[in-house]
Structure formats: structure tokens, C-alpha cells
Design a protein around this motif. Structure first.
Motif, PDB file in Angstrom:
ATOM      1  N   ARG A  27     -34.111 -22.424  -1.557  1.00 23.46           N
ATOM      2  CA  ARG A  27     -35.390 -21.891  -1.070  1.00 23.46           C
ATOM      3  C   ARG A  27     -35.334 -20.378  -0.851  1.00 23.46           C
ATOM      4  O   ARG A  27     -36.253 -19.650  -1.242  1.00 23.46           O
ATOM      5  CB  ARG A  27     -35.785 -22.588   0.224  1.00 23.46           C
ATOM      6  N   THR A  28     -34.263 -19.879  -0.271  1.00 25.23           N
ATOM      7  CA  THR A  28     -34.184 -18.444   0.037  1.00 25.23           C
ATOM      8  C   THR A  28     -34.214 -17.606  -1.225  1.00 25.23           C
ATOM      9  O   THR A  28     -35.002 -16.652  -1.339  1.00 25.23           O
ATOM     10  CB  THR A  28     -32.918 -18.145   0.853  1.00 25.23           C
ATOM     11  N   GLU A  31     -37.679 -17.743  -2.981  1.00 27.55           N
ATOM     12  CA  GLU A  31     -38.714 -16.894  -2.387  1.00 27.55           C
ATOM     13  C   GLU A  31     -38.494 -15.430  -2.747  1.00 27.55           C
ATOM     14  O   GLU A  31     -39.450 -14.699  -3.048  1.00 27.55           O
ATOM     15  CB  GLU A  31     -38.747 -17.097  -0.875  1.00 27.55           C
ATOM     16  N   TYR A  34     -39.455 -15.036  -6.396  1.00 23.78           N
ATOM     17  CA  TYR A  34     -40.905 -15.036  -6.559  1.00 23.78           C
ATOM     18  C   TYR A  34     -41.492 -13.667  -6.236  1.00 23.78           C
ATOM     19  O   TYR A  34     -42.309 -13.128  -6.997  1.00 23.78           O
ATOM     20  CB  TYR A  34     -41.552 -16.103  -5.672  1.00 23.78           C
ATOM     21  N   ARG A  35     -41.087 -13.099  -5.118  1.00 25.80           N
ATOM     22  CA  ARG A  35     -41.606 -11.775  -4.738  1.00 25.80           C
ATOM     23  C   ARG A  35     -41.272 -10.734  -5.807  1.00 25.80           C
ATOM     24  O   ARG A  35     -42.098  -9.879  -6.153  1.00 25.80           O
ATOM     25  CB  ARG A  35     -41.038 -11.343  -3.394  1.00 25.80           C
ATOM     26  N   THR A 132     -40.537 -19.534 -10.985  1.00 19.55           N
ATOM     27  CA  THR A 132     -39.694 -19.729  -9.805  1.00 19.55           C
ATOM     28  C   THR A 132     -39.414 -21.203  -9.557  1.00 19.55           C
ATOM     29  O   THR A 132     -38.270 -21.595  -9.269  1.00 19.55           O
ATOM     30  CB  THR A 132     -40.366 -19.099  -8.577  1.00 19.55           C
ATOM     31  N   LEU A 408     -46.534 -18.626  -0.321  1.00 21.02           N
ATOM     32  CA  LEU A 408     -45.189 -18.956  -0.795  1.00 21.02           C
ATOM     33  C   LEU A 408     -44.822 -20.402  -0.488  1.00 21.02           C
ATOM     34  O   LEU A 408     -44.298 -21.121  -1.354  1.00 21.02           O
ATOM     35  CB  LEU A 408     -44.156 -18.001  -0.176  1.00 21.02           C
ATOM     36  N   GLN A 409     -45.085 -20.804   0.742  1.00 23.67           N
ATOM     37  CA  GLN A 409     -44.748 -22.166   1.142  1.00 23.67           C
ATOM     38  C   GLN A 409     -45.953 -22.827   1.773  1.00 23.67           C
ATOM     39  O   GLN A 409     -46.739 -22.158   2.451  1.00 23.67           O
ATOM     40  CB  GLN A 409     -43.563 -22.167   2.129  1.00 23.67           C
ATOM     41  N   LEU A 412     -43.997 -23.235  -3.277  1.00 21.49           N
ATOM     42  CA  LEU A 412     -42.768 -23.244  -4.062  1.00 21.49           C
ATOM     43  C   LEU A 412     -41.976 -24.545  -3.880  1.00 21.49           C
ATOM     44  O   LEU A 412     -41.454 -25.100  -4.847  1.00 21.49           O
ATOM     45  CB  LEU A 412     -41.894 -22.044  -3.701  1.00 21.49           C
TER      46      LEU A 412
END
Length: 437
Positions: A27-28, A31, A34-35, A132, A408-409, A412
């Protein structure tokens, strides 16, 4: 003695629970990725940076990677024992849109478009989400090979927005590179509540055909219209008459859209030009309706030119053509059942979409059944408030809007989980059955 359940959904759920328990690990970086991808979007056939990042992650996860497929595409293959071959696909390209979201990671990129103009670039359609989620799913499945058996093919596809990326990928020897495929799977983030997924059997996305129509008149001074064949009047008559195609030539049970998006003629108020150019867009869901509408356009334009005394025959050019997306019923049912078991009430039916995609060019060329689903990307509270006020269409930015910004969440996590669950419906050892059945 109690017989243990052996259904594909049970097998999928057991395997998915193990694989997705590792989601906090990915997850980290997902994210952060994605950014980064959102902040550095690339136009169609220019996705070099995105492709390189994807290829690197796939190699690190153990995939055999081929780059430059179809131009900038990436194909990763991971084999683990005997079993079906599952293809997962994500598109990479962005749009010539100036971002207005105000996000701290908003794009300020510009690029040169095919016409040579410098344009702003933005991931206004969510392909950054797609990339992603696919890379996250690929990583999770690679890290848990003990939970599945078969071949996993990951495709990062270029140029979906132009409608030729999938076709170019196929033409670049995709079949010989990956071999037979048992099922192909893809998804799209949409303006639905984040955390939800939607499936639909049969027609789900429309075919799209853009047509450029050139009609010819005879130029003259604005004060002497009797000496002209005015192409502006001719174009206006065509536009009016085209409004009857869908309403009077297509059955009410067959959805279709015909839009005249552009008319160009002349350069001065008192000059009657000798040509007008119309650009049209057609959306249909089956080949018969598609043929009916395109044939009607040609007939009407030709007839109006004759009625106006046009000195030359009209010219027709088809471009930016997208195939229909028609989900295989059996494959969709398997994915829907797996989603219902994993997501519960968050799994529903996806409404028929009037947007278009080129994903289906891949499985059609490979002779594989496919299914394509939607995931939500809108803050659930914001969506609920807009829905309660009857303002979803006006308050919730849709794809291609400069304000389109999926949260984002859980977007994702949902997209990553959906790809894992769907792939395991075929790859989990006790779940594997003949493709589509």
C-alpha cells in the motif's frame, strides 16, 4: 463426515484472503507510485517514464519482461506450475487537459502533441489508478506463488485514448510473445463511490466512430449569396437532418448516440467559403446498429449535397475508432461471484456505459473470453451528498474532466484487490476450470 466446499468461489476466497493479507506491504509504495505517475503524466505513445517504472517493478517481482511492445508497452510473464493463462491489462496514457484539481501532486506537465503543439497533460481518466493497481496486484501474486498455479501475463498498454494502442500491441507479435490466453481481465475507475465494484455481462462499453465530413460549395461575397452554394447552410441542414437518425432509424431498444462536435467554415463575416468540415462521433453497442448509423450519415450528407447543388461529392473519413466491449457471460459470472464473496454489498451491477475502450482488441485477437469491470473513485460521503441532492452529474467530476481526482483510498486497495480476486478465480488450483465455463 462433513464434505468440504470445493467451489471455485471458495477456492478463490481462500487464496485471495492469504494474498491480500499482504496488502499493507504494497500500500505505501503504491500510494507513492500513484502520486508520482499522476504528477508526471504522458500522452499516448509517449509513455516512456511510466513504462520504465512499470517494467522495473515487474522485473523486481520476478516477471520476464519485454519492453517496447506496440511502441511503449510493457509485457510481463510469470509462470508457476501447470494451469490456465490469465492476462491482466492496464492502460498508461494521459490526456491533453490542464489539471484544475488543486491537489498537492497535481500535474503541471506539458508535452508536444501529434500536431506539434505544446499542450498541458493530465491523468484525467484514471489510467494512473489502473497502472498502480495492476502493479500492486502483480507484486502480491508474485509474492504468493504458493497460492496459485498457471501463467500470469501483465500488460501495460499504451495509447488507449487514441484507440490504437491495443491494436498496435497485437500487431507487435503479442500472441507469439505470450502464447494462448484462457481469459483476459481489465478494469476502469469511474465516478462511483470508492470501495465499490461493478460488473456487467454482455455489452458494457460502446463502440465509437469519429467521422470527418467535408462538403463543398461555391464561394462568393456575402452581399451576393445568389452566386454561391453556401456550405454553411448546407452543413446546417445536415446537422438538423442527422438528428433524425437515432430517433427514427434506430430501434428504441438499441442505444445509440450521434453527436456533431465540430463545424468549421469560413474566416470572415462577409465571405461565403467554398467548403465546410463537420466532425461527428457515433456510439453504438452492436455491429448492426453501427452499420445503420454510419450508412445513414453517408446517405443524408450525400442527399443534402445534391439538394443544395454542391459542385463536388462529399468526402468521408473515419478516424479514432474504438471497438465495442462485450463481456463474456460465463467469465463475467465467475468474476461477479468472486467479487460478491470478497466485497459483499460493495459488489454490484455496472450500468451500461456510453464511453469506449480499445481493451477488447487484445482478447479478440488472442481468441480469449474477457470481462471488464468498473471500480469507484469518488469519496463516498461526497457522492452520497450529491446523490441525495440529485446533483451527481453536476457535482461529481467525471472522466476527462480537469477536476477528475480519484481519492487514493479505498480506490487503490479496491482496484488492487479486484484484480487479485479475479485472477485467482482462474489461477487458484482448485478453482481452475475451462475458460469462461
Amino acid at each position: 463426515m462433513t464434505e468440504q466446499p470445493t467451489s471455485s468461489t471458495t477456492a478463490t476466497g481462500t487464496a485471495a484472503a492469504t494474498v491480500l493479507a499482504d496488502l499493507p506491504r504494497t500500500r505505501t509504495w503504491q500510494e507513492d507510485l500513484y502520486r508520482d505517475v499522476h504528477q508526471h503524466p504522458e500522452l499516448s505513445h509517449q509513455e516512456h517514464r511510466t513504462a520504465a517504472a512499470g517494467a522495473s517493478r515487474l522485473r523486481d517481482a520476478g516477471y520476464v519482461v519485454t519492453e517496447g511492445v506496440g511502441g511503449t508497452g510493457v509485457v510481463g510473464v510469470l509462470e508457476h506450475g501447470a494451469g490456465p493463462t490469465v492476462l491482466l491489462r492496464a492502460d498508461m496514457d494521459a490526456l491533453p487537459v490542464r489539471e484544475a484539481t488543486g491537489l498537492p501532486y497535481a500535474s503541471a506537465e506539458t508535452a508536444t502533441d501529434p500536431a506539434g503543439a505544446e499542450v498541458p497533460v493530465m491523468h484525467a481518466c484514471g489510467h494512473d489508478v489502473h497502472v498502480t493497481c495492476l502493479l500492486g496486484a502483480a507484486d502480491l501474486l508474485a509474492a504468493h506463488r504458493d497460492r496459485w498455479s498457471g501463467r500470469l501475463v501483465v500488460v501495460l498498454q499504451p495509447a488507449e485514448e487514441l484507440g490504437d494502442g491495443a491494436r498496435r500491441t497485437v500487431e507487435d507479435s503479442l500472441a507469439s510473445l505470450i502464447g494462448p490466453v484462457d481469459v483476459a481481465l481489465a478494469q476502469h475507475v469511474l465516478p462511483m463511490p470508492a470501495g465499490t465494484v461493478g460488473t456487467r455481462a454482455g455489452a458494457v462499453l460502446s463502440a465509437a466512430d469519429s467521422m470527418r465530413v467535408t462538403v463543398h460549395g461555391r464561394g462568393s461575397h456575402g452581399s451576393m449569396p445568389q452566386a454561391s452554394v453556401d456550405p454553411v447552410v448546407l452543413a446546417a441542414m445536415i446537422v438538423v437532418r442527422l438528428q433524425t437518425v437515432v430517433s427514427r432509424e434506430v430501434a428504441p431498444t438499441s442505444p445509440a448516440v450521434l453527436t456533431v462536435g465540430s463545424i468549421r467554415s469560413g474566416s470572415k463575416s462577409n465571405v461565403i467559403d467554398d467548403v465546410a468540415v463537420l466532425e461527428l462521433n457515433v456510439r453504438t453497442y452492436d455491429e448492426a446498429t453501427r452499420t445503420t448509423v454510419l450508412d445513414a450519415i453517408r446517405r443524408i450528407v450525400t442527399a443534402e449535397c445534391q439538394a443544395s447543388g454542391s459542385p463536388r461529392e462529399p468526402e468521408f473519413e473515419l478516424f479514432d475508432r474504438f471497438p465495442p466491449t462485450v463481456n463474456d457471460a460465463a467469465a463475467t459470472e465467475r468474476v461477479h461471484s468472486a467479487f460478491a464473496a470478497h466485497f459483499g454489498d460493495a459488489a454490484g451491477e455496472l450500468p451500461l456505459q456510453s464511453a469506449s475502450e480499445d481493451f477488447s482488441d487484445l482478447p479478440v485477437a488472442l481468441g480469449a473470453p474477457y470481462t471488464y469491470w468498473g471500480i469507484g473513485g469518488v469519496d463516498p460521503q461526497a457522492y452520497a451528498a450529491a446523490q441525495a441532492a440529485g446533483r451527481v452529474a453536476s457535482d461529481i467530476p467525471g472522466n476527462h474532466s480537469p477536476y477528475f481526482a480519484p481519492v487514493l483510498q479505498p480506490t487503490l486497495d479496491t482496484g488492487t484487490s479486484a484484480l487479485v480476486v479475479a485472477a485467482l478465480e482462474w489461477l487458484a488450483p482448485s478453482a481452475a476450470r475451462p475458460a469462461g465455463g
